[in-house]
Design a protein around this motif. Structure first.
Motif, mmCIF file in Angstrom:
data_model
loop_
_atom_site.group_PDB
_atom_site.id
_atom_site.type_symbol
_atom_site.label_atom_id
_atom_site.label_comp_id
_atom_site.label_asym_id
_atom_site.label_seq_id
_atom_site.Cartn_x
_atom_site.Cartn_y
_atom_site.Cartn_z
ATOM 1 N N GLN A 109 6.213 21.283 -75.253
ATOM 2 C CA GLN A 109 5.408 21.467 -76.361
ATOM 3 C C GLN A 109 5.374 23.044 -76.801
ATOM 4 O OE1 GLN A 109 1.295 19.741 -76.403
ATOM 5 N NE2 GLN A 109 0.700 21.046 -77.898
ATOM 6 N N GLN B 215 6.668 24.372 -80.410
ATOM 7 C CA GLN B 215 5.910 25.144 -81.421
ATOM 8 C C GLN B 215 6.561 26.505 -81.788
ATOM 9 O OE1 GLN B 215 1.954 23.393 -80.046
ATOM 10 N NE2 GLN B 215 1.625 25.084 -81.024
ATOM 11 N N THR C 105 -2.640 22.645 -80.004
ATOM 12 C CA THR C 105 -1.329 23.210 -80.632
ATOM 13 C C THR C 105 -1.829 24.935 -80.427
ATOM 14 O OG1 THR C 105 -2.592 23.089 -82.710
ATOM 15 C CG2 THR C 105 -0.731 21.683 -82.063
ATOM 16 N N GLY D 43 -0.423 27.780 -82.395
ATOM 17 C CA GLY D 43 -0.615 26.922 -83.343
ATOM 18 C C GLY D 43 -0.473 27.500 -84.609
ATOM 19 N N TRP E 66 0.992 23.504 -85.381
ATOM 20 C CA TRP E 66 2.230 22.446 -85.206
ATOM 21 C C TRP E 66 3.246 23.040 -86.270
ATOM 22 C CZ3 TRP E 66 3.609 20.270 -81.103
ATOM 23 C CH2 TRP E 66 4.975 19.438 -81.123
#
Length: 189
Positions: A88, A92, A109, A114, A116
């Motif tokens: 992840q 990202q 996220t 964050g 995404w």
């Protein structure tokens, strides 16, 4: 065909994780499966989690980043449980990601700055009564991700198994894994 960087779970690079990668390769995809545990494989989840805590979750993410160095930018980042952290993170933050496959886990996220990224599709797969997924906040994070990302899907399978897609572990669920693999192959196609 896709190029996938697949990270193992807290028990290490098990035969089941290798078998999963092999199935993707038989479908024509290129799969990289780095060992974030430097050869350590654990018989139970608690021992594997203890190793990860001792090494440090930040270290695990950094080992994942190092594994991505030298690989092309257009990867699909995938991870099983603990392996979702580096997957992840890379999806990202590493430019050019083609997608993300998050198995048995999902984090907010905000953990990786964050929101995404636009244009990066994502699938999250877990069991609907998995205590690690439901009670530890992963289900909430996955639902928020589906709301946030333009191309996001959350697939919940009946049962309470955590690492149900690892064929080398006692919690393996053949039926759920077959459906998961069907959805993953459609995603990669």
């Amino acid at each position: 065909m896709a190029e996938v960087l697949l990270f193992h779970h807290a028990q290490g690079l098990t035969p089941g994780v290798r078998a999963f990668a092999g199935e993707l390769e038989r479908a024509g995809h290129t799969v990289h499966v780095p060992d974030l545990y430097e050869g350590h494989v654990f018989d139970d989840l608690e021992a594997g989690l203890a190793y990860a805590q001792e090494a440090g979750f930040g270290t695990i993410v950094e080992r994942g980043r190092a594994a991505a160095e030298g690989l092309p930018a257009g990867l699909v980042h995938a991870g099983f449980s603990l392996g979702v952290l580096p997957a992840q993170s890379l999806a990202q933050t590493r430019p050019g990601a083609k997608g993300a496959l998050l198995f048995h886990s999902c984090v907010p996220t905000s953990e990786f700055g964050g929101p995404w990224p636009e244009g990066v599709p994502v699938q999250v797969h877990a069991m609907d009564a998995d205590p690690f997924f439901v009670d530890d906040g992963d289900a909430e994070a996955a639902r928020a991700l589906v709301q946030e990302a333009a191309e996001a899907e959350l697939f919940l399978y009946p049962g309470d198994g955590h690492l149900f897609a690892d064929s080398s572990l006692p919690g393996y669920d053949e039926k759920a894994t077959a459906l998961l693999m069907e959805r993953v192959l459609a995603f990669l196609g």
